[in-house]
Design a protein around this motif. Structure first.
Motif, PDB file in Angstrom:
ATOM      1  N   GLY A  81      89.685  45.235  98.104  1.00 50.91           N
ATOM      2  CA  GLY A  81      91.058  45.565  97.778  1.00 50.91           C
ATOM      3  C   GLY A  81      91.464  44.921  96.465  1.00 50.91           C
ATOM      4  O   GLY A  81      91.217  43.725  96.242  1.00 50.91           O
ATOM      5  N   THR A  82      92.081  45.694  95.592  1.00 49.82           N
ATOM      6  CA  THR A  82      92.472  45.185  94.276  1.00 49.82           C
ATOM      7  C   THR A  82      93.837  44.506  94.344  1.00 49.82           C
ATOM      8  O   THR A  82      94.654  44.818  95.212  1.00 49.82           O
ATOM      9  N   PRO A  83      94.124  43.611  93.399  1.00 47.75           N
ATOM     10  CA  PRO A  83      95.489  43.094  93.277  1.00 47.75           C
ATOM     11  C   PRO A  83      96.396  44.203  92.754  1.00 47.75           C
ATOM     12  O   PRO A  83      95.948  45.084  92.013  1.00 47.75           O
ATOM     13  N   GLY A  84      97.650  44.185  93.151  1.00 55.07           N
ATOM     14  CA  GLY A  84      98.542  45.280  92.800  1.00 55.07           C
ATOM     15  C   GLY A  84      99.352  45.073  91.531  1.00 55.07           C
ATOM     16  O   GLY A  84      99.788  46.038  90.913  1.00 55.07           O
ATOM     17  N   GLN A  85      99.563  43.828  91.129  1.00 60.53           N
ATOM     18  CA  GLN A  85     100.424  43.574  89.978  1.00 60.53           C
ATOM     19  C   GLN A  85      99.718  43.926  88.673  1.00 60.53           C
ATOM     20  O   GLN A  85      98.523  43.691  88.507  1.00 60.53           O
ATOM     21  N   SER A  86     100.467  44.436  87.729  1.00 57.75           N
ATOM     22  CA  SER A  86      99.893  44.868  86.456  1.00 57.75           C
ATOM     23  C   SER A  86      99.275  43.706  85.690  1.00 57.75           C
ATOM     24  O   SER A  86      98.323  43.898  84.933  1.00 57.75           O
ATOM     25  N   ARG A  87      99.757  42.486  85.907  1.00 62.88           N
ATOM     26  CA  ARG A  87      99.217  41.357  85.151  1.00 62.88           C
ATOM     27  C   ARG A  87      97.811  40.969  85.611  1.00 62.88           C
ATOM     28  O   ARG A  87      97.135  40.185  84.953  1.00 62.88           O
ATOM     29  N   PHE A  88      97.379  41.500  86.768  1.00 62.04           N
ATOM     30  CA  PHE A  88      96.017  41.260  87.240  1.00 62.04           C
ATOM     31  C   PHE A  88      95.118  42.478  87.035  1.00 62.04           C
ATOM     32  O   PHE A  88      94.007  42.522  87.560  1.00 62.04           O
ATOM     33  N   ALA A  89      95.588  43.457  86.273  1.00 63.80           N
ATOM     34  CA  ALA A  89      94.839  44.704  86.092  1.00 63.80           C
ATOM     35  C   ALA A  89      93.494  44.483  85.410  1.00 63.80           C
ATOM     36  O   ALA A  89      92.569  45.289  85.578  1.00 63.80           O
ATOM     37  N   PHE A  90      93.371  43.400  84.655  1.00 61.80           N
ATOM     38  CA  PHE A  90      92.116  43.138  83.957  1.00 61.80           C
ATOM     39  C   PHE A  90      90.955  42.937  84.932  1.00 61.80           C
ATOM     40  O   PHE A  90      89.787  43.097  84.561  1.00 61.80           O
ATOM     41  N   MET A  91      91.250  42.616  86.191  1.00 60.40           N
ATOM     42  CA  MET A  91      90.201  42.369  87.178  1.00 60.40           C
ATOM     43  C   MET A  91      89.600  43.671  87.722  1.00 60.40           C
ATOM     44  O   MET A  91      88.510  43.662  88.283  1.00 60.40           O
ATOM     45  N   TRP A  92      90.307  44.781  87.557  1.00 59.57           N
ATOM     46  CA  TRP A  92      89.854  46.031  88.142  1.00 59.57           C
ATOM     47  C   TRP A  92      88.498  46.455  87.602  1.00 59.57           C
ATOM     48  O   TRP A  92      87.659  46.976  88.335  1.00 59.57           O
ATOM     49  N   ASP A  93      88.273  46.280  86.302  1.00 55.66           N
ATOM     50  CA  ASP A  93      87.007  46.708  85.701  1.00 55.66           C
ATOM     51  C   ASP A  93      85.821  46.018  86.358  1.00 55.66           C
ATOM     52  O   ASP A  93      84.755  46.632  86.532  1.00 55.66           O
ATOM     53  N   ASP A  94      85.980  44.757  86.723  1.00 59.78           N
ATOM     54  CA  ASP A  94      84.896  44.038  87.399  1.00 59.78           C
ATOM     55  C   ASP A  94      84.765  44.472  88.852  1.00 59.78           C
ATOM     56  O   ASP A  94      83.660  44.637  89.366  1.00 59.78           O
ATOM     57  N   LEU A  95      85.901  44.687  89.519  1.00 60.66           N
ATOM     58  CA  LEU A  95      85.866  45.031  90.930  1.00 60.66           C
ATOM     59  C   LEU A  95      85.238  46.403  91.196  1.00 60.66           C
ATOM     60  O   LEU A  95      84.601  46.607  92.231  1.00 60.66           O
ATOM     61  N   ILE A  96      85.379  47.352  90.281  1.00 58.76           N
ATOM     62  CA  ILE A  96      84.870  48.701  90.557  1.00 58.76           C
ATOM     63  C   ILE A  96      83.390  48.853  90.205  1.00 58.76           C
ATOM     64  O   ILE A  96      82.799  49.905  90.494  1.00 58.76           O
ATOM     65  N   LYS A  97      82.781  47.845  89.585  1.00 56.72           N
ATOM     66  CA  LYS A  97      81.362  47.959  89.231  1.00 56.72           C
ATOM     67  C   LYS A  97      80.520  48.191  90.483  1.00 56.72           C
ATOM     68  O   LYS A  97      80.586  47.427  91.436  1.00 56.72           O
ATOM     69  N   GLY A  98      79.745  49.253  90.485  1.00 62.54           N
ATOM     70  CA  GLY A  98      78.896  49.578  91.618  1.00 62.54           C
ATOM     71  C   GLY A  98      79.587  50.314  92.747  1.00 62.54           C
ATOM     72  O   GLY A  98      78.953  50.663  93.743  1.00 62.54           O
ATOM     73  N   ALA A  99      80.895  50.585  92.614  1.00 63.08           N
ATOM     74  CA  ALA A  99      81.625  51.289  93.671  1.00 63.08           C
ATOM     75  C   ALA A  99      81.316  52.782  93.631  1.00 63.08           C
ATOM     76  O   ALA A  99      81.102  53.362  92.561  1.00 63.08           O
ATOM     77  N   LEU A 100      81.294  53.410  94.820  1.00 67.11           N
ATOM     78  CA  LEU A 100      81.042  54.850  94.909  1.00 67.11           C
ATOM     79  C   LEU A 100      82.326  55.662  95.044  1.00 67.11           C
ATOM     80  O   LEU A 100      82.305  56.884  94.837  1.00 67.11           O
ATOM     81  N   GLY A 101      83.421  55.022  95.401  1.00 64.32           N
ATOM     82  CA  GLY A 101      84.668  55.758  95.572  1.00 64.32           C
ATOM     83  C   GLY A 101      85.822  54.811  95.820  1.00 64.32           C
ATOM     84  O   GLY A 101      85.638  53.602  95.984  1.00 64.32           O
ATOM     85  N   ALA A 102      87.030  55.388  95.858  1.00 60.94           N
ATOM     86  CA  ALA A 102      88.225  54.559  96.024  1.00 60.94           C
ATOM     87  C   ALA A 102      89.267  55.282  96.867  1.00 60.94           C
ATOM     88  O   ALA A 102      89.366  56.512  96.845  1.00 60.94           O
ATOM     89  N   LEU A 103      90.023  54.485  97.613  1.00 59.77           N
ATOM     90  CA  LEU A 103      91.204  54.960  98.324  1.00 59.77           C
ATOM     91  C   LEU A 103      92.415  54.405  97.584  1.00 59.77           C
ATOM     92  O   LEU A 103      92.608  53.191  97.526  1.00 59.77           O
ATOM     93  N   VAL A 104      93.216  55.293  97.000  1.00 59.30           N
ATOM     94  CA  VAL A 104      94.428  54.876  96.297  1.00 59.30           C
ATOM     95  C   VAL A 104      95.595  54.967  97.276  1.00 59.30           C
ATOM     96  O   VAL A 104      95.981  56.052  97.699  1.00 59.30           O
TER      97      VAL A 104
END
Length: 212
Positions: A101-124
């Motif tokens: 699960g990703t953090p929701g605040q925009s100030r933590f958006a920089f972490m998303w690029d690392d979190l999605i590495k190797g992911a096959l899909g996402a639930l928004v």
């Protein structure tokens, strides 16, 4: 796939034979992302489905976040995810989901690029009372080219808008599923994640096809 639900976890019902002493293959790990705006129910989603005690990085919201973090009017939310949530779900003896699960605040958006590495899909995850907060997540996965599903969290069984209106408001493509689910209930979250898996499988098949 067939499932059976227990008070502790969901596991597949596929029979496992003795195999004549042969060692069973480990299940294939599949990484799935649960994303969305602040306060839409991502941590609840991960916690509802995980067969282990979910790893969370929740911190108490303080007065310093007033005017920055808006949990919405109809919530008693007092904490916020500052890094990620993590859970595990065994689908059957061949497949295991690792859910981030990703953090929701925009100030933590920089972490998303690392979190999605190797992911096959996402639930928004979407809150229909705060549609504007959902645009960044939809745009992000469209740019990343990662298969995703829009899941409208019904919270107390209610939605402000129907699914067609949500699709229109978010300008979601017709090939992207938009569904309703309740982040509090394991079976509902499971069904939403299975749609994410279907989307990922469809993309993999298209990429292998010489006619795609």
């Amino acid at each position: 796939m067939d499932f059976e639900q227990s008070p502790d976890r969901i596991v597949g019902t596929a029979a496992v034979g003795s195999g004549g002493g042969r060692q069973k293959k480990a299940p294939v790990p599949v990484k799935i992302i649960v994303a969305g705006g602040f306060g839409v129910g991502k941590t609840t989603t991960v916690g509802a489905i995980s067969e282990i005690s979910p790893l969370t990085t929740e911190a108490e919201m303080t007065s310093a976040s007033v005017g920055i973090d808006n949990p919405g009017q109809a919530t008693g939310k007092t904490t916020t995810t500052i890094a990620m949530d993590f859970g595990v779900l065994t689908i059957d003896q061949t497949l295991k989901l690792y859910i981030f699960g990703t953090p929701g605040q925009s100030r933590f958006a920089f972490m998303w690029d690392d979190l999605i590495k190797g992911a096959l899909g996402a639930l928004v995850v979407v809150d229909t009372n705060r549609i504007d907060d959902c645009y960044p997540a939809v745009d992000y996965f469209e740019r990343a080219g990662l298969p995703f599903v829009v899941g409208v969290n019904t919270f107390n069984g209610q939605m402000t808008y129907n699914l067609d209106e949500v699709r229109w408001a978010l300008a979601v493509r017709e090939d992207v599923p938009v569904l309703a689910f309740d982040a509090r209930f394991r079976g509902s979250v499971r069904d939403a994640l299975l749609v994410v898996l279907d989307q990922a499988l469809d993309k993999a098949i298209r990429q292998k096809s010489p006619y795609s």
